[in-house]
Design an enzyme around this catalytic site. Sequence first.
Site, PDB file in Angstrom:
ATOM      1  N   HIS A 150      -5.551   1.437   2.629  1.00  0.00           N
ATOM      2  CA  HIS A 150      -5.048   2.587   2.136  1.00  0.00           C
ATOM      3  C   HIS A 150      -4.403   2.378   0.607  1.00  0.00           C
ATOM      4  O   HIS A 150      -3.955   1.492   0.235  1.00  0.00           O
ATOM      5  CB  HIS A 150      -3.943   3.323   2.927  1.00  0.00           C
ATOM      6  CG  HIS A 150      -2.581   2.751   3.255  1.00  0.00           C
ATOM      7  ND1 HIS A 150      -1.801   3.170   4.040  1.00  0.00           N
ATOM      8  CD2 HIS A 150      -2.124   1.912   2.431  1.00  0.00           C
ATOM      9  CE1 HIS A 150      -0.414   2.417   3.951  1.00  0.00           C
ATOM     10  NE2 HIS A 150      -0.741   1.537   2.836  1.00  0.00           N
ATOM     11  N   ASP A 188       4.566   8.247  -2.988  1.00  0.00           N
ATOM     12  CA  ASP A 188       4.492   8.761  -1.657  1.00  0.00           C
ATOM     13  C   ASP A 188       5.828   8.623  -0.742  1.00  0.00           C
ATOM     14  O   ASP A 188       6.791   8.103  -1.502  1.00  0.00           O
ATOM     15  CB  ASP A 188       3.454   7.915  -0.707  1.00  0.00           C
ATOM     16  CG  ASP A 188       3.499   6.643  -0.811  1.00  0.00           C
ATOM     17  OD1 ASP A 188       4.541   6.038  -1.239  1.00  0.00           O
ATOM     18  OD2 ASP A 188       3.030   5.849  -0.095  1.00  0.00           O
ATOM     19  N   GLU A 196      -4.928   7.661   3.742  1.00  0.00           N
ATOM     20  CA  GLU A 196      -5.374   6.605   5.182  1.00  0.00           C
ATOM     21  C   GLU A 196      -6.924   6.618   5.268  1.00  0.00           C
ATOM     22  O   GLU A 196      -7.668   7.625   4.888  1.00  0.00           O
ATOM     23  CB  GLU A 196      -4.920   7.118   6.453  1.00  0.00           C
ATOM     24  CG  GLU A 196      -3.153   6.997   6.399  1.00  0.00           C
ATOM     25  CD  GLU A 196      -2.666   5.782   6.400  1.00  0.00           C
ATOM     26  OE1 GLU A 196      -3.220   4.665   5.913  1.00  0.00           O
ATOM     27  OE2 GLU A 196      -1.536   5.564   7.069  1.00  0.00           O
ATOM     28  N   ASN A 235      -4.817  -2.019   5.774  1.00  0.00           N
ATOM     29  CA  ASN A 235      -6.030  -1.066   5.902  1.00  0.00           C
ATOM     30  C   ASN A 235      -6.852  -0.546   4.625  1.00  0.00           C
ATOM     31  O   ASN A 235      -7.986   0.119   5.151  1.00  0.00           O
ATOM     32  CB  ASN A 235      -5.712  -0.056   7.150  1.00  0.00           C
ATOM     33  CG  ASN A 235      -4.740   0.830   6.479  1.00  0.00           C
ATOM     34  OD1 ASN A 235      -4.425   0.765   5.155  1.00  0.00           O
ATOM     35  ND2 ASN A 235      -4.362   1.787   7.191  1.00  0.00           N
TER      36      ASN A 235
HETATM   37  P1  PGA Z   1       3.189  -3.732   0.310  1.00  0.00           P
HETATM   38  O1  PGA Z   1       2.530  -2.258   0.808  1.00  0.00           O
HETATM   39  O2  PGA Z   1       3.428  -3.628  -1.123  1.00  0.00           O
HETATM   40  O3  PGA Z   1       4.288  -3.718   0.890  1.00  0.00           O
HETATM   41  O4  PGA Z   1       2.185  -4.816   0.811  1.00  0.00           O
HETATM   42  C1  PGA Z   1       1.409  -1.936   0.046  1.00  0.00           C
HETATM   43  C2  PGA Z   1       1.071  -0.567   0.599  1.00  0.00           C
HETATM   44  O5  PGA Z   1       0.990  -0.418   2.009  1.00  0.00           O
HETATM   45  O6  PGA Z   1       0.486   0.429  -0.171  1.00  0.00           O
END
Ligand code: PGA
Length: 245
Positions: free
Chosen positions: A138, A67, A143, A136
């Site tokens: 995602h 992404d 999302e 959350n």
């Molecule tokens: P993080 O992010 O590895 O920085 O915890 C995970 C994500 O939001 O997919």
Amino acid sequence: MTLNIYEDYQTLSQATADAIVKVIKTNPEAVICLPSGDTPRLTCELFVKQVIEERSDLSHITFIGLDEWVGIPPDNEGSCHYFFQHELFQYLSLSKQQVYLFNGLSNDLETECAKMNTVVSEKGRIDLMVVGIGMNGHIGFNEPGVSFGTYSHVTDLDATTTIVGQKYFKSEMPLQKGITLGLKHLSEAKEVLLIANGAKKAGIIKKTVEGEVTNCIPASIMQTHANGFIMIDKEAASLLDKVSS
Ligand code: PGA
């Protein structure tokens, strides 16, 4: 779905790096999708170390970035481009033709999505998709509320993502939209590893693993993947009822 619990972040990251190397050894033409973020940082470091030590041949793999933030330049330290460049590409000699990242600065983001969908469909599959999980639930920028049937898309970011996402940037950044592979890509990938570490992820991991499969928690789609692995450390597993390792 299989749940694998590791002693700590180090062993989780080593197991993830090993899994990526194994796929590449088995299939030198593998299509690999990796995430950016804090979680995969050590995985990338250990993966790079291993391929350099073993002189693995990466010349036929395809690399896809999961992404990107919309509107954030690639040289900004919080962008996914920057992460891949600094954690992987500067150490690996991949050619431009092997690497596919979303251009979050494109003025035609729909075409960006279509291009990525074409890459995956022409390759025929993603062999290994490694993903993180947001607070959350995602995956990438899929999302809460996203359709499980979606391929690449541009999305408004959830409030949690815009707040938590500030941790990647040196100064406060207006984060509004993201561009991402879709959950349909995930369900069609040959193998998926969802990695998470730390106590702060324990609540969302519990919902993902033990809650109902719902697009309110996009990562719960992992429960439906026959070759999906949730790989977490003990802290992230600390709220689970049924623990196996
Ligand atoms: P993080 O992010 O590895 O920085 O915890 C995970 C994500 O939001 O997919």
